[in-house]
Design an enzyme around this catalytic site. Structure first.
Site, mmCIF file in Angstrom:
data_model
loop_
_atom_site.group_PDB
_atom_site.id
_atom_site.type_symbol
_atom_site.label_atom_id
_atom_site.label_comp_id
_atom_site.label_asym_id
_atom_site.label_seq_id
_atom_site.Cartn_x
_atom_site.Cartn_y
_atom_site.Cartn_z
ATOM 1 N N GLY A 228 0.112 -10.951 17.647
ATOM 2 C CA GLY A 228 0.704 -10.704 16.335
ATOM 3 C C GLY A 228 -0.136 -9.787 15.455
ATOM 4 O O GLY A 228 0.144 -9.613 14.276
ATOM 5 N N VAL B 64 -5.407 -2.797 -0.539
ATOM 6 C CA VAL B 64 -6.502 -2.220 0.252
ATOM 7 C C VAL B 64 -7.454 -3.334 0.661
ATOM 8 O O VAL B 64 -7.964 -4.061 -0.188
ATOM 9 C CB VAL B 64 -7.314 -1.191 -0.563
ATOM 10 C CG1 VAL B 64 -8.376 -0.548 0.321
ATOM 11 C CG2 VAL B 64 -6.413 -0.140 -1.159
ATOM 12 N N LYS C 36 -4.388 3.534 2.575
ATOM 13 C CA LYS C 36 -5.450 2.796 1.890
ATOM 14 C C LYS C 36 -6.541 3.734 1.366
ATOM 15 O O LYS C 36 -7.042 3.556 0.255
ATOM 16 C CB LYS C 36 -6.028 1.738 2.828
ATOM 17 C CG LYS C 36 -5.010 0.631 3.148
ATOM 18 C CD LYS C 36 -5.494 -0.263 4.274
ATOM 19 C CE LYS C 36 -4.495 -1.375 4.557
ATOM 20 N NZ LYS C 36 -4.818 -2.089 5.819
ATOM 21 N N GLY D 200 -6.995 -6.142 2.194
ATOM 22 C CA GLY D 200 -6.527 -7.530 2.183
ATOM 23 C C GLY D 200 -7.290 -8.368 1.184
ATOM 24 O O GLY D 200 -7.257 -8.101 -0.017
ATOM 25 N N LYS E 139 0.815 -1.230 0.000
ATOM 26 C CA LYS E 139 0.000 0.000 0.000
ATOM 27 C C LYS E 139 0.838 1.266 0.000
ATOM 28 O O LYS E 139 0.449 2.268 -0.590
ATOM 29 C CB LYS E 139 -0.973 0.009 1.173
ATOM 30 C CG LYS E 139 -0.344 -0.320 2.496
ATOM 31 C CD LYS E 139 -1.359 -0.910 3.473
ATOM 32 C CE LYS E 139 -0.648 -1.592 4.610
ATOM 33 N NZ LYS E 139 -0.542 -3.035 4.438
ATOM 34 N N ASP F 76 -1.464 3.648 8.262
ATOM 35 C CA ASP F 76 -1.803 2.542 7.375
ATOM 36 C C ASP F 76 -3.170 2.787 6.714
ATOM 37 O O ASP F 76 -3.317 2.661 5.497
ATOM 38 C CB ASP F 76 -1.819 1.239 8.199
ATOM 39 C CG ASP F 76 -2.301 0.053 7.398
ATOM 40 O OD1 ASP F 76 -1.507 -0.472 6.605
ATOM 41 O OD2 ASP F 76 -3.470 -0.344 7.556
#
Lengths: 402, 402
Positions: free
Chosen positions: B182, B127, B200, B129, B100, B196
């Site tokens: 995670g 964008v 996107k 996933g 991205k 992030d």
């Protein structure tokens, strides 16, 4: 590029308006030469209508015009839609339809005819109205093995169920309101009995699993027997009742396919789909669950999907978009008796007697004279045999895991 | 057809696995000649890995192999990803990326390079996933003028907010759990501060509105300052707090674009998006609102989107898929000061004094020493000037209408 529309009803007029309203947008972004409606085929005349001058009554006018490359079929019904569409495809024109009955009954033949004539046959609007579904299945999820598809595919029944759930309104009253608002027809059978949803799941199942699926092979139950009591117990259980159309792979080359009311957990993305909205869930072996939500009917949303297909046809006049499915096959859809699921059972039978025939059950209610419980996963055949001879079973409803 | 993968991390290895696992499915349904990974470019070696034998360390091996038609970039970061991708495109190979940052910063240039070299540059996985978003925008909604796009585009922050909402857990504790699972990195800045999500929404805004949008032109707020008090007031108001990235047309050729926490009504399809899931809403002038939901990150979901692009490239080796956007333009995104919205305000200032500066407000709480209210729509500039000089303003949060 020129387009003809066959059938100037709610969807057909929406398509004419949508193409006109977004003419510049489409020209700038998708089809540089522009997309223009040249003919509208209908039995009727439309004096005073803005598109009045385009109305024609003879299919040959369209067939004989080599400049018309794309034909939109929004007549509905099987005949003469099937014959008209076939003739258009054979004369080298791509066809876009919103007609779910046509695709559910004749999709395989029409896709074959399209291939033989090197043109496109597209039908995004036939399932889920304006919601993008078919293109995501054939291209966005192309790297997935899709194992299940399920959805709320009928706005009328979802409107009625939403009224029952949110306003505690009985079925008959909710149906009357749906009719008064134009969401249900005077004869609501096709919607209320699940016939409309069945056609749509047939189309989705064919796309996802590769073989034509005829409506008669799909177990179809409507919502007429859903009571406010069941709605109440679903709430206590932590969910809602929705009319779910679904199909899934069984693992041995067959599929299940059914339309029926179902318990859906509140956490599910399908539980919050209210009113006339639709949604479909796809389960892929890589992507997991994805859900698509939007307006499943209505003039402009459906027209949006038709127009997107028209644009795609316009962009693919040179190279055909390759997609389709195989012919139907006896036994591809397993008998509903072999369908396995947990079920909700409500009644005034002897609760312990009912419960004892399952390995374990989850009671929602266990009062004298009334019980409601969820069974473990069981086949419909087993379920029938377990309940055989027990009096006082009120409702039996599928429980989903979406 | 042969594929090379650059960058063998979480996504790159997912792509290798997805293409291998679904090899037959893809061969039967989409790419008759089959799709096979020939090289994996990485700085590291992977002894014992099932794809160990494919690992190479030199880009030229890929560039010089004419049988490799498609290159997957899953390295992440801007450099050397930009240089590598450019070199691949210039050597006549289509490129698919999940990066991205690369698309948000260099999307315009790379689309141009792809066009000049008659190859494809695709980035569905950058964008949302695994959620199909880019293809629906460019083809399914092609007949619509899209007026707004909004979504929950970051799984980490949505996981944290879900913990805060459902378990009344403070931000810091929720962040620690996200890190232990995670879902959040050791340095969570890019997620928590909205960076992030900003990248996107830049990509989605460019696709929907036709011009490159750089992250620096987008007002970006994270969720670090959200308190459990605000979460509680959102509940009382009838909704939840979500990190919303959105962009919309202003009507005069400009757009708004921002990332910030926002109040979302419970009835909204975005309100029920929980945990690491993502969803995006698109508002079209014909289709109305459609929402796409699924896993926005993770190895296999993201790989699913990459692999779908790879398949699309394989099907379009002859004719390029034509899409893209114009160069960025100063002032295309209006200043955040001109952004108009209702806002939630909480604090211990004089409630009546705050309320009196708006035409009307809706109080959620008006107790001595604590107030919470919703303003009418107001520009950020006006809002600032109205609150200027008032002490005791705790939180100010956007209120959406999705």
């Amino acid at each position: 590029m020129f387009v003809a529309i066959m059938g100037y009803g709610v969807v057909g007029s929406g398509v004419a308006n949508c193409l006109k309203q977004n003419y510049n947008h489409i020209k700038e972004n998708s089809v540089p030469e522009g997309l223009e409606v040249r003919y509208i085929l209908d039995l009727r005349d439309f004096p005073g209508d803005p598109f009045e001058s385009l109305v024609i009554h003879d299919l040959d006018t369209i067939i004989d015009d080599p400049e018309v490359k794309i034909v939109v079929e929004t007549m509905g019904g099987l005949h003469p839609a099937y014959e008209f569409v076939t003739e258009c495809l054979k004369s080298g024109k791509s066809v876009v339809t919103s007609n779910k009955e046509l695709v559910a009954m004749k999709g395989y033949e029409l896709l074959l005819t399209a291939r033989e004539n090197n043109v496109n046959f597209m039908f995004e609007a036939s399932v889920g109205g304006g919601i993008p579904l078919i293109r995501p299945i054939i291209s966005c999820l192309a790297a997935n093995e899709i194992t299940e598809v399920a959805g709320i595919l009928n706005g009328t029944t979802n409107f009625i169920l939403t009224k029952m759930i949110n306003e505690n309104m009985p079925f008959d009253e909710a149906l009357k309101i749906a009719q008064s608002l134009g969401y249900a027809e005077k004869d609501p059978t096709a919607d209320v009995e699940g016939i409309d949803a069945c056609r749509k799941i047939c189309i989705l199942a064919a796309l996802c699993f590769g073989r034509h699926v005829y409506p008669e092979s799909v177990h179809t139950e409507g919502i007429r027997n859903i009571t406010l009591k069941d709605v109440e117990y679903a709430k206590k259980w932590g969910g809602v009742i929705k009319l779910i159309a679904s199909a899934s792979k069984t693992g041995d080359g067959h599929i299940t396919a059914s339309v029926s009311p179902a318990f859906v957990r509140n956490e599910s993305q399908l539980a919050g789909v209210n009113g006339v909205f639709n949604a479909a869930l796809l389960r892929g072996n890589a992507v997991g669950d994805v859900v698509f939500y939007g307006q499943g009917a209505g003039s402009m949303p459906t027209a949006s999907a038709v127009a997107a297909d028209v644009i795609d046809c316009a962009k693919h006049t040179c190279c055909r978009k390759e997609f389709g499915w195989k012919a139907s096959e006896e036994g591809f859809v397993i008998p509903y008796d072999d369908f396995v699921s947990p079920f909700y059972i409500r009644g005034n039978a002897d609760a312990e007697k009912v419960a004892s025939s399952f390995s374990n059950v989850q009671f929602i209610e266990n009062a004298p004279g009334e019980f409601a419980l969820i069974t473990p996963p069981v086949s419909v055949k087993e379920l029938k045999s377990k309940l055989d001879g027990i009096d006082g079973i009120g409702s039996v409803i599928r429980v989903t895991d979406y």
